[in-house]
Write a protein that holds these residues in place. Sequence first.
Motif, PDB file in Angstrom:
ATOM      1  N   PRO A 250       0.808  -1.232   0.000  1.00 26.84           N
ATOM      2  CA  PRO A 250       0.000   0.000   0.000  1.00 26.84           C
ATOM      3  C   PRO A 250       0.835   1.272   0.000  1.00 26.84           C
ATOM      4  O   PRO A 250       0.395   2.301  -0.531  1.00 26.84           O
ATOM      5  N   VAL A 251       2.029   1.225   0.603  1.00 25.29           N
ATOM      6  CA  VAL A 251       2.905   2.396   0.567  1.00 25.29           C
ATOM      7  C   VAL A 251       3.353   2.679  -0.866  1.00 25.29           C
ATOM      8  O   VAL A 251       3.389   3.826  -1.309  1.00 25.29           O
ATOM      9  N   VAL A 252       3.687   1.629  -1.597  1.00 21.44           N
ATOM     10  CA  VAL A 252       4.061   1.791  -3.004  1.00 21.44           C
ATOM     11  C   VAL A 252       2.884   2.356  -3.797  1.00 21.44           C
ATOM     12  O   VAL A 252       3.053   3.216  -4.671  1.00 21.44           O
ATOM     13  N   ALA A 253       1.681   1.874  -3.493  1.00 24.46           N
ATOM     14  CA  ALA A 253       0.487   2.399  -4.168  1.00 24.46           C
ATOM     15  C   ALA A 253       0.311   3.883  -3.881  1.00 24.46           C
ATOM     16  O   ALA A 253      -0.023   4.672  -4.783  1.00 24.46           O
ATOM     17  N   PHE A 254       0.545   4.276  -2.636  1.00 27.11           N
ATOM     18  CA  PHE A 254       0.432   5.686  -2.259  1.00 27.11           C
ATOM     19  C   PHE A 254       1.458   6.528  -3.017  1.00 27.11           C
ATOM     20  O   PHE A 254       1.139   7.609  -3.525  1.00 27.11           O
ATOM     21  N   PHE A 255       2.703   6.034  -3.109  1.00 28.75           N
ATOM     22  CA  PHE A 255       3.727   6.745  -3.865  1.00 28.75           C
ATOM     23  C   PHE A 255       3.314   6.901  -5.326  1.00 28.75           C
ATOM     24  O   PHE A 255       3.512   7.959  -5.939  1.00 28.75           O
ATOM     25  N   SER A 256       2.781   5.833  -5.900  1.00 31.88           N
ATOM     26  CA  SER A 256       2.536   5.802  -7.344  1.00 31.88           C
ATOM     27  C   SER A 256       1.483   6.809  -7.778  1.00 31.88           C
ATOM     28  O   SER A 256       1.504   7.262  -8.924  1.00 31.88           O
ATOM     29  N   VAL A 257       0.548   7.164  -6.876  1.00 36.35           N
ATOM     30  CA  VAL A 257      -0.515   8.087  -7.273  1.00 36.35           C
ATOM     31  C   VAL A 257      -0.272   9.510  -6.774  1.00 36.35           C
ATOM     32  O   VAL A 257      -0.518  10.478  -7.508  1.00 36.35           O
ATOM     33  N   THR A 258       0.205   9.653  -5.537  1.00 40.73           N
ATOM     34  CA  THR A 258       0.407  11.012  -5.023  1.00 40.73           C
ATOM     35  C   THR A 258       1.516  11.738  -5.781  1.00 40.73           C
ATOM     36  O   THR A 258       1.438  12.957  -5.983  1.00 40.73           O
ATOM     37  N   SER A 259       2.544  11.000  -6.203  1.00 39.01           N
ATOM     38  CA  SER A 259       3.616  11.634  -6.973  1.00 39.01           C
ATOM     39  C   SER A 259       3.113  12.113  -8.327  1.00 39.01           C
ATOM     40  O   SER A 259       3.631  13.083  -8.882  1.00 39.01           O
ATOM     41  N   LYS A 260       2.098  11.425  -8.875  1.00 37.75           N
ATOM     42  CA  LYS A 260       1.538  11.829 -10.170  1.00 37.75           C
ATOM     43  C   LYS A 260       0.605  13.024 -10.044  1.00 37.75           C
ATOM     44  O   LYS A 260       0.171  13.584 -11.054  1.00 37.75           O
ATOM     45  N   VAL A 261       0.265  13.392  -8.814  1.00 39.74           N
ATOM     46  CA  VAL A 261      -0.604  14.544  -8.587  1.00 39.74           C
ATOM     47  C   VAL A 261       0.201  15.736  -8.080  1.00 39.74           C
ATOM     48  O   VAL A 261       0.151  16.829  -8.661  1.00 39.74           O
ATOM     49  N   ALA A 262       0.973  15.541  -7.012  1.00 41.57           N
ATOM     50  CA  ALA A 262       1.681  16.659  -6.387  1.00 41.57           C
ATOM     51  C   ALA A 262       2.801  17.186  -7.272  1.00 41.57           C
ATOM     52  O   ALA A 262       2.936  18.409  -7.445  1.00 41.57           O
ATOM     53  N   ALA A 263       3.618  16.282  -7.830  1.00 43.04           N
ATOM     54  CA  ALA A 263       4.770  16.743  -8.610  1.00 43.04           C
ATOM     55  C   ALA A 263       4.356  17.480  -9.890  1.00 43.04           C
ATOM     56  O   ALA A 263       4.900  18.556 -10.181  1.00 43.04           O
ATOM     57  N   PRO A 264       3.405  16.974 -10.694  1.00 41.96           N
ATOM     58  CA  PRO A 264       2.965  17.770 -11.848  1.00 41.96           C
ATOM     59  C   PRO A 264       2.333  19.101 -11.460  1.00 41.96           C
ATOM     60  O   PRO A 264       2.474  20.091 -12.184  1.00 41.96           O
ATOM     61  N   ALA A 265       1.609  19.122 -10.320  1.00 41.40           N
ATOM     62  CA  ALA A 265       1.036  20.390  -9.863  1.00 41.40           C
ATOM     63  C   ALA A 265       2.128  21.395  -9.543  1.00 41.40           C
ATOM     64  O   ALA A 265       2.054  22.577  -9.919  1.00 41.40           O
ATOM     65  N   LEU A 266       3.179  20.925  -8.840  1.00 40.93           N
ATOM     66  CA  LEU A 266       4.312  21.796  -8.535  1.00 40.93           C
ATOM     67  C   LEU A 266       5.016  22.240  -9.806  1.00 40.93           C
ATOM     68  O   LEU A 266       5.329  23.430  -9.983  1.00 40.93           O
ATOM     69  N   PHE A 267       5.276  21.301 -10.699  1.00 49.52           N
ATOM     70  CA  PHE A 267       5.974  21.608 -11.946  1.00 49.52           C
ATOM     71  C   PHE A 267       5.199  22.637 -12.765  1.00 49.52           C
ATOM     72  O   PHE A 267       5.775  23.603 -13.280  1.00 49.52           O
ATOM     73  N   THR A 268       3.904  22.428 -12.864  1.00 53.01           N
ATOM     74  CA  THR A 268       3.073  23.313 -13.685  1.00 53.01           C
ATOM     75  C   THR A 268       2.994  24.714 -13.100  1.00 53.01           C
ATOM     76  O   THR A 268       3.132  25.712 -13.811  1.00 53.01           O
ATOM     77  N   ARG A 269       2.764  24.812 -11.796  1.00 51.65           N
ATOM     78  CA  ARG A 269       2.672  26.127 -11.172  1.00 51.65           C
ATOM     79  C   ARG A 269       4.013  26.848 -11.205  1.00 51.65           C
ATOM     80  O   ARG A 269       4.073  28.054 -11.479  1.00 51.65           O
TER      81      ARG A 269
END
Length: 500
Positions: A250-269
Amino acid sequence: MNYTNFTLSDLLFSIGNLSTLPECILIFSLITIIVIDLLNKGKNTTLLYQISLMSMLIGVIALLCQWGIQSILILSKNYQISNFSYIFRFLLLTCSILSLLLSIDYIRCSKMALAEFLFFILTAGLGGMVLCWAKDLVTFYVALELSSLSSCFLSGYTKRDIRSNEATTKFILMSGASSSFLLYGFSLLYGISGGQLQLDKIASELLFSQYFTVIYIAIAFITVGMSFKLSLVPFHQWAPDVYEGVSPIPVVAFFSVTSKVAAPALFTRLFGLTFPYLSNEWHIVVGLLAISSMILGNLIAITQISMKRMLAYPSISQIGYLLIGVLAADPENGYASMITYTFIYILMNLGTFACITSFGLRTGTDNIRDYAGLYMKDPVLTFSPVLRSPSLGGIPPPSGFFGKLYLFWHGWKAGSYPSVLVALVTSVISIYYYLKIIKLMFTGKNGSSDASTTSIQNSLVSPSISKSSIEIAMIIRALASILSGILIDPIIGITRNTLF
């Protein structure tokens, strides 16, 4: 009567302006979890799980209420938050809730400490949410480190596992290196902008700056730092090792989705607000990173024998697909294509990890060859990947096909022809290794002479216990993944108007 009306409208106005209300709810729940855990002397209790889940649900409700109130009230520009931040914060809360639902049975069965797990999940989600509305360099960096360090500690959650400790060490070293690159780029921006911290003011100062070389160096350092965070090729080496080494699935699952949300949001802003006048320059670099990530991620995934490691490489290629949506942003649709595909990807990927979690609880392995003949042993467990894998590969009619179609079409209209062509080819390649696993489940024969004995010896729980909420979650997410494809037009309508 007039006083009552004034009070209600004033209350609505105050709630609408309290932009950090969801984050405050999470902070309060964090404090509550710590206090209750200390009072219970470290004993696991379902109360902690209920508090964390309820706090995130209340945070979602508060966020949606604020979003609705903002569309009604005319707010001051100083307090207005764009749809972009609302959408990404909602996605982060959704990721945290779904990951928590997936994790609770695993944590109970493996008899690991619950309070620390909940604390790091909430803290990582909190840091990602702050990233979505940050407007200055200091807030960006502090929120990023809050999320990164929480993720590092979460990866080392099973501290007695040697592989987990190794993965955590690599994660911390790479995270520290990427943060140093990012901080150096921030310091250059701070210097050449005359000591400005606000992103819009930095952009205004850069427009009239004569230090073009320093600006390009700052962009290069920030790009390298963000590429580490996004695990873009060639800065991806840490991701497969961390995915494979982290013991709790489940930790790997959490990494796999939150990184696809937070990092692109940071990159885009960060790039959209700071370098709007240098879009041609950074678009070229981002396009090259996206192309290399899509090619390498899909090609190396074919050769993997570990399920977790195999899913790590497609996650690298998925970031490449999302960057096409960043490059395809336009005033009419904003970042709608990227956000729509991100939402669909969350449902697809978490459903896949729910299957792996259930299988891992019973067998204690994540080797792909051990999935051979799974259909004969457990048809329900086979149901989820059968529906989800074609969606991840982009095969119609599941939602992944419509998400990729919308994403690639907007990328083509924006002129990202090389990126879209590479994305089409690599999507076909990804179909091969997804369908290979499905074929193995239906037609493969397990090489073990006594698979059931191996399963009993290695499993964390008995099969009767593991057939619980995880399988229910798999079915729900499989159906949600299909429905999101049917309802893709309303989703696209919500995700428009997301430019800053």
